[in-house]
Design an enzyme around this catalytic site. Structure first.
Site, short mmCIF file in Angstrom:
data_model
loop_
_atom_site.label_atom_id
_atom_site.label_comp_id
_atom_site.label_asym_id
_atom_site.label_seq_id
_atom_site.Cartn_x
_atom_site.Cartn_y
_atom_site.Cartn_z
N SER A 17 0.73 -1.13 0.16
CA SER A 17 0.05 0.04 -0.02
C SER A 17 0.70 1.11 0.00
O SER A 17 2.26 1.32 0.09
CB SER A 17 -0.80 0.06 1.08
OG SER A 17 -0.19 0.27 2.29
N LYS A 18 0.18 2.58 -0.09
CA LYS A 18 0.88 3.54 -0.11
C LYS A 18 1.98 3.91 0.87
O LYS A 18 3.09 4.36 0.41
CB LYS A 18 -0.07 4.65 -0.10
CG LYS A 18 -0.70 5.10 -1.40
CD LYS A 18 -1.60 6.35 -1.10
CE LYS A 18 -2.71 6.51 -2.26
NZ LYS A 18 -3.95 6.45 -1.68
N ARG A 19 1.81 3.41 1.89
CA ARG A 19 2.61 3.55 3.09
C ARG A 19 4.02 3.05 2.87
O ARG A 19 5.15 3.27 3.60
CB ARG A 19 1.99 3.36 4.39
CG ARG A 19 1.87 1.98 4.78
CD ARG A 19 0.97 1.80 5.97
NE ARG A 19 0.50 0.29 5.90
CZ ARG A 19 1.23 -0.62 6.11
NH1 ARG A 19 2.30 -0.49 6.76
NH2 ARG A 19 0.67 -1.93 6.12
#
Ligand code: GLU
Length: 477
Positions: free
Chosen positions: A250-252
């Site tokens: 994911s984005k993180r």
């Protein structure tokens, strides 16, 4: 003839997981001399847009995932956008209704919600009761003509569905997991599980290769294939991609969509190579592979059965390998959009090409070019540690000798630079850091940067003279 498809919903830039799915479909189709179809699944009107559609074309084109049939290209099975296929879907819905494989459901949202809660409370699967199963088609049509809204549900009579998957083997799904499921929403929009079957069947798709987040949809789709008398394609559900910490990517974790990798200076061919190895491996475990080599070697049975872990460091390393393989002109073309320290239109282009090429071993992404070539455009002020080196007894001598040697030379070559440094070493006794680091600080103001012989040959002599004089002025006497 193998026919595969990539069927994105146009809701934004393509996520790494989806683009890898596209890439596996592409490689498989090319390996089997088949056809790669692009189909736009834009039935979710709220989230789909023309801009997002163009973004998909842009992302795929950047990676060279060229489709043989699809939007902007055409083909025997056009149209390739679901919103342009609504009449087709309507025909097959009617067919299912007429043959008794589906029925209209008039239950309200509230009613369904209550039923769901009751089921959950009693520890049962929250599936539809089948209440509207017995409303005849005739009566249903009259009610709809009278203004009532109805969904269409698929009538599930089997107790289980077998899914055969190339990667996962045979899996039995009990239909009690989902019950009579909706195929057309009350607003008249047919749902994914239905339209995907109609499209894949009518487009003669032989292999459905997609992420295993869709595995649970497959039994429903198989029931629809059977009801419509279509032959069932082969399925290959690819395991997910995880982040370095083994949670869902994911984005993180960092960049996750195609445009981010492009904007951060990854080369399309390097990214292509990296993605191919994300859950697939070459029979001889080779890693640096051209598109043609990947096409030649690709097969579905070498796709890993477990989730792939996205290794950002490895991608960077691979990008560096590709950067180093580029010619001077190729690298310049790729790097040009990333150069902000110079006005690429006013600087001498041939010189700038040399400058960019001179730092190719120092960078792993195109974004790093700017930082590396900065010293060709400006001299930074030496920091404390650099000043300490400049204050060595020999430093002023080193810099002054360098000045004396180069002044008047119009074109300093790498050989001449070497000769000059040897001479300075002999004359001043300075060596190692006291010689080379001092010269570097003299010319750039920094202790790190491109190779010195490259700086010395590419930075105009007049500029070198100016910089050395400035640094000499900073040294305490
Ligand atoms: N539009 C679906 C998605 O993007 C397609 C899934 C499929 O390949 O069937 O997930």
């Amino acid at each position: 003839m193998v026919r595969v498809r990539f069927a994105p919903s146009p809701t934004g830039h393509i996520h790494v997981g989806n683009v890898r799915t596209a890439l596996f479909n592409y490689l498989f189709s090319k390996n089997r001399k088949g056809v790669f179809v692009l189909r736009i699944e834009d039935t979710d009107l709220e989230r789909s847009s023309i801009e997002n559609e163009n973004i998909i074309y842009e992302d795929l084109n950047w990676l060279g995932l060229n489709w043989d049939e699809g939007p902007n290209k055409g083909g025997d099975y056009a149209p390739y956008k679901q919103t342009e296929r609504v009449d087709i879907y309507k025909k097959y819905i009617d067919d299912l209704l007429e043959k008794g494989f589906a029925y209209y459901c008039f239950c309200s949202k509230e009613e369904l919600e209550q039923e769901r809660e009751k089921n959950l409370k009693e520890g049962k699967n929250p599936i539809y009761s089948g209440k509207c199963r017995n409303i005849s088609l005739e009566e249903a049509r009259q009610r709809i003509a009278g203004g009532e809204k109805a969904a269409v549900r698929f009538k599930v009579d089997e107790s289980e569905v077998k899914v055969k998957d190339i990667l996962k083997g045979e899996i039995d799904f009990p239909t009690s997991m989902f019950g009579d499921f909706i195929i057309v929403r009350p607003d008249g929009v047919p749902v994914y599980n239905f339209v995907v079957v109609v499209d894949d069947a009518l487009m003669n798709i032989t292999h459905v290769i997609r992420g295993d987040d869709h595995l649970n949809n497959t039994p429903k789709q198989i029931l629809i294939y059977k009801a419509l008398g279509f032959s069932i394609p082969e399925f290959a559900h690819i395991p997910m991609i995880l982040g370095p910490d083994h949670s869902k990517l994911s984005k993180r974790h960092g960049d996750t969509s195609v445009n981010q990798f492009r904007e951060n200076g990854y080369l399309p061919d390097a990214f292509f190579n990296y993605l191919a190895l994300l859950g697939w491996s070459h029979p001889e475990e080779k890693e640096i592979l051209t598109k043609e080599e990947l096409i030649d070697a690709f097969s579905l049975n070498r796709i890993s059965k477990s989730a792939a872990v996205f290794d950002f460091d490895k991608l960077k390393w691979m990008n560096g390998v590709y950067i180093r393989e580029k010619s001077r002109d190729e690298l310049f073309e790729l790097a040009k959009p990333f150069v902000t320290v110079a006005d690429t239109n006013s600087v001498d282009e041939e010189w700038l090409k040399d400058v960019v090429y001179s730092v190719k071993d120092k960078i792993t992404t195109l974004r790093e070019v700017d930082e590396q070539i900065k010293i060709f455009f400006e001299q930074s002020s030496p920091d404390d540690e650099s000043m300490e080196l400049l204050n060595l007894e020999t430093s002023p001598l080193v810099l002054q000798s360098y000045l004396n040697e180069i002044e008047g030379i119009s074109n300093l070559t790498a050989d001449k630079y070497k000769e000059v440094t040897k001479k300075i070493q002999k004359d001043t006794g300075a060596k190692g850091k006291a010689l080379f680091m001092v010269l570097r600080i003299g010319l750039t103001g920094q202790r790190t940067g491109p190779d010195m012989d490259k700086i010395a040959t590419l930075l105009p002599v007049s500029e070198q003279v100016k910089r050395i004089r400035y640094i000499l002025g900073l040294i305490k006497r």
